[in-house]
Design a protein around this motif. Structure first.
Motif, mmCIF file in Angstrom:
data_model
loop_
_atom_site.group_PDB
_atom_site.id
_atom_site.type_symbol
_atom_site.label_atom_id
_atom_site.label_comp_id
_atom_site.label_asym_id
_atom_site.label_seq_id
_atom_site.Cartn_x
_atom_site.Cartn_y
_atom_site.Cartn_z
ATOM 1 N N SER A 199 1.643 3.041 -2.236
ATOM 2 C CA SER A 199 0.409 2.450 -2.753
ATOM 3 C C SER A 199 -0.584 3.526 -3.187
ATOM 4 O O SER A 199 -1.082 3.527 -4.320
ATOM 5 C CB SER A 199 -0.220 1.560 -1.675
ATOM 6 O OG SER A 199 -1.543 1.222 -1.999
ATOM 7 N N ARG A 256 3.116 -3.062 -7.793
ATOM 8 C CA ARG A 256 3.123 -4.075 -6.725
ATOM 9 C C ARG A 256 4.533 -4.207 -6.137
ATOM 10 O O ARG A 256 4.710 -4.291 -4.917
ATOM 11 C CB ARG A 256 2.636 -5.420 -7.262
ATOM 12 C CG ARG A 256 1.139 -5.463 -7.580
ATOM 13 C CD ARG A 256 0.772 -6.793 -8.243
ATOM 14 N NE ARG A 256 -0.656 -6.943 -8.469
ATOM 15 C CZ ARG A 256 -1.305 -6.506 -9.564
ATOM 16 N NH1 ARG A 256 -0.626 -5.856 -10.513
ATOM 17 N NH2 ARG A 256 -2.602 -6.698 -9.705
ATOM 18 N N ARG A 367 -8.366 -6.119 -8.434
ATOM 19 C CA ARG A 367 -7.288 -7.056 -8.059
ATOM 20 C C ARG A 367 -6.035 -6.280 -7.647
ATOM 21 O O ARG A 367 -5.376 -6.624 -6.664
ATOM 22 C CB ARG A 367 -6.969 -8.001 -9.229
ATOM 23 C CG ARG A 367 -7.955 -9.139 -9.376
ATOM 24 C CD ARG A 367 -7.384 -10.260 -10.227
ATOM 25 N NE ARG A 367 -7.082 -9.838 -11.593
ATOM 26 C CZ ARG A 367 -7.973 -9.776 -12.583
ATOM 27 N NH1 ARG A 367 -9.236 -10.119 -12.361
ATOM 28 N NH2 ARG A 367 -7.609 -9.403 -13.788
ATOM 29 N N GLN A 370 -6.570 -4.709 -4.215
ATOM 30 C CA GLN A 370 -6.471 -5.714 -3.152
ATOM 31 C C GLN A 370 -5.016 -6.090 -2.880
ATOM 32 O O GLN A 370 -4.605 -6.215 -1.725
ATOM 33 C CB GLN A 370 -7.252 -6.967 -3.544
ATOM 34 C CG GLN A 370 -8.765 -6.788 -3.445
ATOM 35 C CD GLN A 370 -9.516 -8.010 -3.944
ATOM 36 O OE1 GLN A 370 -9.648 -8.217 -5.152
ATOM 37 N NE2 GLN A 370 -10.009 -8.820 -3.041
ATOM 38 N N ASP A 371 -4.241 -6.230 -3.957
ATOM 39 C CA ASP A 371 -2.850 -6.674 -3.811
ATOM 40 C C ASP A 371 -1.992 -5.651 -3.062
ATOM 41 O O ASP A 371 -0.966 -6.014 -2.476
ATOM 42 C CB ASP A 371 -2.228 -6.939 -5.189
ATOM 43 C CG ASP A 371 -2.751 -8.225 -5.819
ATOM 44 O OD1 ASP A 371 -3.437 -8.993 -5.111
ATOM 45 O OD2 ASP A 371 -2.484 -8.452 -7.020
ATOM 46 N N ASP A 373 -3.301 -3.390 -0.768
ATOM 47 C CA ASP A 373 -3.988 -2.956 0.464
ATOM 48 C C ASP A 373 -4.642 -1.581 0.368
ATOM 49 O O ASP A 373 -4.559 -0.775 1.303
ATOM 50 C CB ASP A 373 -3.026 -2.978 1.668
ATOM 51 C CG ASP A 373 -2.605 -4.396 2.028
ATOM 52 O OD1 ASP A 373 -3.417 -5.304 1.826
ATOM 53 O OD2 ASP A 373 -1.466 -4.581 2.488
#
Length: 425
Positions: A199, A256, A367, A370-371, A373
């Motif tokens: 991430s 993602r 967005r 957030q997706d 983390d």
């Protein structure tokens, strides 16, 4: 500035890259091709535990090349850690380098290579005003870079980043000769990467590509007095744009998925390729506000314990330190190039956004954060509004980066961006 005083030239340079599952098996062949007889393999203790460096060492030794292993590369390198690696290289009289690890290991090898080829204290080469800005007079020894993360793109860039603890600031050494001679990008090496690391490093890729595409165009810079004065970070140009655009498209499509599943080799491989492509893009065009802010964010306090990283080593992962200010930074730069901001948002969203405005790209980024983390903002990294003046001071030292901002940026503007980035949602 008269039109005749503007820059009219940009340079296309890129590391030759070998990409694909199993590509790391060619490490020995590549080093032999480069004429290396005694290589220093640079890695860090965590990556060494995964087994990749020792497997690659054996492959190199099969080609009759001696290998000395340096496994003390520090995550978030410092002047002292770079000097330690350079001293090791001098002591072992190596004539080439192979780096196996994240950006920190690759940058450590770049700097050790620089220092043993053109001996001087590390700080002499660091960008002004932090360091002396000394330039190497001739090329360095061969360097084969093998990344084990999908973030920095350091295998494709001219930069080595380091922390200067006594000045509470990060800076870099930047010169075209630092770019590795060859890169090997093997998706098999990132299967074991924790989701949180995937991430953070993936957000670094996206910031690299977005900042590169949204830099001040190269032909708005002043013409340099000599070719030697032409900076590695040239500003947005048609070639850098191609690489940045593809990296953004891949980031939007695959990040993602790469975070969600370590065995999704297609997604993790695509993010590795995106990291390299973004490295070529920003290695040519440069980065600006989010990266300039990231340096003091990473170096001023060491209170944050990042999930997925070593317990007990408190630091702010680079991807997190850049992404937290990106929404506010791109809202600030929007007015300088609205169409380009819309394009970045569309690549990340994977769909047309015809009604895009100043908040469209920031919202797309939030967005995504957030997706997967990401931290919510600077406050989560241990800062309060009382820290903003010190963060502004550290950011303003990064003039090498800030000159690429597409509109003029003042201390007041940076303070506003940092305050707006305390909590992004």
């Amino acid at each position: 500035m008269a039109a005749s005083d503007h820059e009219t030239v940009f340079t296309l340079e890129a590391t030759p890259i070998k990409f694909g599952p199993g590509a790391a098996d060619d490490a020995g062949w590549e080093l032999k091709r480069l004429g290396v007889k005694r290589a220093m393999l640079v890695t860090d203790p965590n990556v060494r535990q995964l087994g990749h460096p020792d497997r690659i060492r054996e492959l190199i030794e099969k080609e009759g090349i001696e290998v000395v292993v340096y496994d003390r590369a520090r995550v978030e390198p410092t002047v002292d850690s770079f000097q330690d690696a350079a001293d090791f290289a001098l002591e072992h009289e190596v004539d080439g380098f192979v780096s196996v690890g994240g950006g920190s290991s690759i940058d450590t090898a770049k700097t050790a290579n620089l220092i043993i080829t053109h001996p001087a204290p590390v700080i002499d080469y660091v960008n002004p005003p932090v360091g002396g800005g000394k330039k190497p007079p001739s090329p360095l020894h061969p360097h084969l870079a093998i990344p084990t993360t999908s973030g920095t793109g350091s295998e494709a860039t001219t930069v080595a980043v380091l922390d200067i603890p006594d000045q509470h600031v990060k800076s870099g050494i930047s010169h075209r000769y630092l770019r590795p001679t060859q890169g090997i990008v093997d998706p098999e090496l990132v299967r074991t990467l924790p989701a949180e690391v995937t991430s953070s490093t993936g957000l670094d890729v996206i910031c690299h590509a977005a900042e590169s595409f949204l830099t001040r165009p190269y032909d708005r810079r002043e013409r340099p007095a000599t070719p030697d004065d032409r900076p590695p970070y040239q500003g947005a140009n048609p070639v850098a744009d191609v690489w940045s655009a593809k990296a953004l498209e891949y980031g939007g499509r695959f990040l993602r998925r790469a975070v969600a599943d370590g065995d999704d080799v297609e997604a993790r491989g695509a993010m590795m390729l995106a990291a390299t492509m973004a490295g070529v893009g920003f290695g040519s065009a440069g980065v600006h506000i989010p990266h300039a802010c990231a340096y003091p964010i990473a170096s001023l306090k060491h209170e944050y314990q990042p999930p997925g990283y070593d317990e007990g080593h408190k630091f702010v992962p680079h991807g997190h330190s850049v992404i937290v200010t990106a929404p506010a930074a791109f809202r600030f730069t929007y007015e300088a190039m609205p169409d380009r901001h819309r394009q970045v948002a569309e690549w990340l969203a994977g769909e047309p956004l015809p009604d895009a405005g100043p908040d469209t790209l920031p919202d797309v980024l939030r967005r995504l954060m957030q997706d997967i983390d990401a931290p919510r903002g600077i406050a989560e990294l241990g800062y309060t509004e009382d820290d903003v003046p010190a963060l502004v001071e550290g950011t303003m030292k990064q003039q090498r980066l800030l000159v690429g901002t597409p509109r003029d940026v003042s201390e007041t503007d940076i303070a506003h961006i940092l305050n707006a980035s305390m909590t992004n949602w």
